[in-house]
Every structure is written in C-alpha cells, then in structure tokens.
Design a protein around this motif. Structure first.
Motif, short mmCIF file in Angstrom:
data_model
loop_
_atom_site.label_atom_id
_atom_site.label_comp_id
_atom_site.label_asym_id
_atom_site.label_seq_id
_atom_site.Cartn_x
_atom_site.Cartn_y
_atom_site.Cartn_z
N ALA A 98 0.68 -1.18 -0.17
CA ALA A 98 -0.11 0.01 -0.02
C ALA A 98 0.78 1.32 -0.02
CB ALA A 98 -0.73 -0.17 1.17
N ASP A 99 1.79 1.06 0.59
CA ASP A 99 2.84 2.49 0.70
C ASP A 99 3.38 2.63 -0.56
OD1 ASP A 99 2.39 2.68 3.37
OD2 ASP A 99 4.14 1.86 3.83
N ALA A 100 3.50 1.75 -1.68
CA ALA A 100 4.11 2.06 -2.74
C ALA A 100 3.09 2.27 -3.75
CB ALA A 100 4.84 0.61 -3.26
N GLY A 101 1.59 2.31 -3.27
CA GLY A 101 0.74 2.70 -4.30
C GLY A 101 -0.42 1.50 -4.55
N MET A 102 -0.07 0.36 -4.15
CA MET A 102 -0.95 -1.02 -4.54
C MET A 102 -1.78 -1.12 -3.24
SD MET A 102 -1.75 -3.57 -6.29
CE MET A 102 -2.90 -4.83 -6.06
N ALA A 103 -3.18 -0.53 -3.66
CA ALA A 103 -4.09 -0.68 -2.53
C ALA A 103 -4.43 -2.16 -2.30
CB ALA A 103 -5.14 0.32 -2.97
N SER A 104 -5.10 -2.35 -1.23
CA SER A 104 -5.69 -3.67 -0.85
C SER A 104 -7.07 -3.95 -1.65
CB SER A 104 -6.21 -3.97 0.27
OG SER A 104 -6.81 -4.91 0.97
N PHE A 105 -7.42 -5.07 -2.23
CA PHE A 105 -8.55 -5.13 -3.01
C PHE A 105 -9.33 -6.12 -2.18
CE2 PHE A 105 -6.25 -3.20 -6.20
CZ PHE A 105 -7.26 -2.75 -7.22
N LYS A 106 -9.35 -6.37 -0.78
CA LYS A 106 -10.33 -7.29 -0.07
C LYS A 106 -11.53 -7.00 -0.04
CE LYS A 106 -9.47 -5.00 4.34
NZ LYS A 106 -8.64 -4.85 5.61
N ASP A 107 -11.75 -5.72 -0.35
CA ASP A 107 -13.33 -5.46 -0.65
C ASP A 107 -14.09 -5.89 -1.58
OD1 ASP A 107 -11.93 -3.62 -1.60
OD2 ASP A 107 -13.41 -1.97 -1.30
N LEU A 108 -13.02 -6.33 -2.63
CA LEU A 108 -13.63 -6.74 -4.16
C LEU A 108 -13.25 -8.09 -4.41
CD1 LEU A 108 -12.42 -3.36 -6.04
CD2 LEU A 108 -14.97 -3.95 -5.42
N LEU A 109 -12.30 -8.67 -3.87
CA LEU A 109 -11.79 -9.84 -4.31
C LEU A 109 -11.63 -10.79 -3.34
CD1 LEU A 109 -9.01 -8.89 -6.53
CD2 LEU A 109 -11.23 -9.55 -7.36
N LYS A 110 -11.94 -12.30 -3.35
CA LYS A 110 -11.78 -13.43 -2.56
C LYS A 110 -10.27 -14.11 -2.65
CE LYS A 110 -16.67 -14.45 -2.07
NZ LYS A 110 -17.19 -12.82 -2.32
N LYS A 111 -9.95 -14.91 -2.00
CA LYS A 111 -8.60 -15.43 -1.97
C LYS A 111 -8.64 -16.40 -3.15
CE LYS A 111 -5.59 -17.99 0.78
NZ LYS A 111 -4.42 -17.45 1.74
N ASP A 112 -9.83 -16.99 -3.64
CA ASP A 112 -9.65 -17.61 -4.98
C ASP A 112 -9.65 -16.95 -6.12
OD1 ASP A 112 -12.45 -17.01 -4.39
OD2 ASP A 112 -13.10 -18.50 -5.74
N ASP A 113 -10.26 -15.52 -6.02
CA ASP A 113 -10.20 -14.64 -7.13
C ASP A 113 -8.46 -14.20 -7.27
OD1 ASP A 113 -12.96 -14.64 -7.44
OD2 ASP A 113 -13.21 -12.82 -6.02
N VAL A 114 -7.92 -13.95 -6.24
CA VAL A 114 -6.67 -13.66 -6.44
C VAL A 114 -5.68 -14.86 -6.93
CG1 VAL A 114 -4.46 -12.96 -5.03
CG2 VAL A 114 -6.86 -12.30 -4.36
N ALA A 115 -6.00 -16.02 -6.93
CA ALA A 115 -5.44 -17.33 -7.16
C ALA A 115 -5.63 -17.50 -8.66
CB ALA A 115 -5.88 -18.61 -6.46
N ALA A 116 -6.77 -16.90 -9.03
CA ALA A 116 -7.19 -17.14 -10.55
C ALA A 116 -6.57 -15.93 -11.40
CB ALA A 116 -8.48 -16.84 -10.65
N ILE A 117 -6.24 -14.76 -10.66
CA ILE A 117 -5.71 -13.80 -11.30
C ILE A 117 -4.08 -14.08 -11.37
CG2 ILE A 117 -4.71 -11.25 -10.97
CD1 ILE A 117 -7.46 -10.70 -9.62
#
Length: 142
Positions: A98-117
C-alpha cells in the motif's frame, strides 16, 4: 497471440507518399520484454487462468495494462521478482504494498479470485519468457 508478441511491437504508423520520392523506412524496434526473470515452474490450470483473465481485466488492467502490457508507470506483472509470486494474497488482499501505491482489494476480491488472477499472470509470464527466449540470437557453430 497479441501483435506485441507475434511481431515484437504493437506500434502503428501513418505514411504519406510523394510521387517520385524514395525513402527508406526503418523497422520499428522490438518491444518484447528483455529483462524478464524466469517465472516459477508451476503447472497452470487453464480454467483458473481463464477466470483470472476476466478478473484481471475487471480489477487490475486499469493500472497494470490491458493484456498485462504495462505502460511502465506501474510494474509489468510478468516481470516481477521471484519472491512476489508467493506474496499475492498479502499484496492484493492484505495491502502489503500500500505504501508503494498498491491498494488492498479485499473489499472486491476473495482468495480464490486472487489465485485465478495469479494463474493468468503466471501463464502470460511464461508466454513472455518463451517469446524472449525465442528472440535471443542463436549461437553460430564454429
């Protein structure tokens, strides 16, 4: 295959012609990534990667580029250092960067979504790696 991978670039040009003129046109330089680290050797589930394609283009492409072709303002996800591949959940869901500009997407994605990405990005990292290896000059026999 995108034009970038097939032809080495995806740049268009407009030509204007003059009767009697004679001009040499140089080929465009290749834009195939050359500084790619070898991606992890993992078996990729193609169905998972296909799901990841949709999720990536819905949530990630606006910053990281359509078809993973970054403009350079943010990292090209196909060329991340090896340790990043093991930290996707911490980065995408936990906000580790987050400090480098990459926000958390926990409100939009689930763990299996991240695995698919991740599967989609890894699949494309292998495509880019193979294109890079294919583009290397061949050693001439002595």
């Amino acid at each position: 295959q995108t034009a970038m991978l097939k032809y080495g670039n995806n740049q268009g040009r407009i030509f204007a012609f003059k009767i009697g003129a004679n001009q040499k046109i140089a080929a465009l330089p290749s834009e195939v990534l050359t500084d790619l680290p070898k991606p992890p050797d993992e078996k990729i589930d193609t169905a998972m990667a296909a799901k990841g394609f949709d999720l990536y283009h819905r949530h990630c492409a606006v910053c990281h580029g359509v078809l993973l072709q970054s403009s350079g303002a943010v990292p090209d996800l196909r060329s991340v250092p090896g340790e990043i591949w093991a930290q996707y959940d911490e980065i995408v869901l936990g906000g580790a960067l987050a400090d480098a500009g990459m926000a958390s997407f926990k409100d939009l994605l689930k763990k299996d979504d991240v695995a698919a990405i991740r599967a989609y990005i890894l699949e494309q990292a292998h495509v880019a790696w193979n294109a890079k290896e294919k583009a290397k000059p061949k050693a001439k026999p002595h």
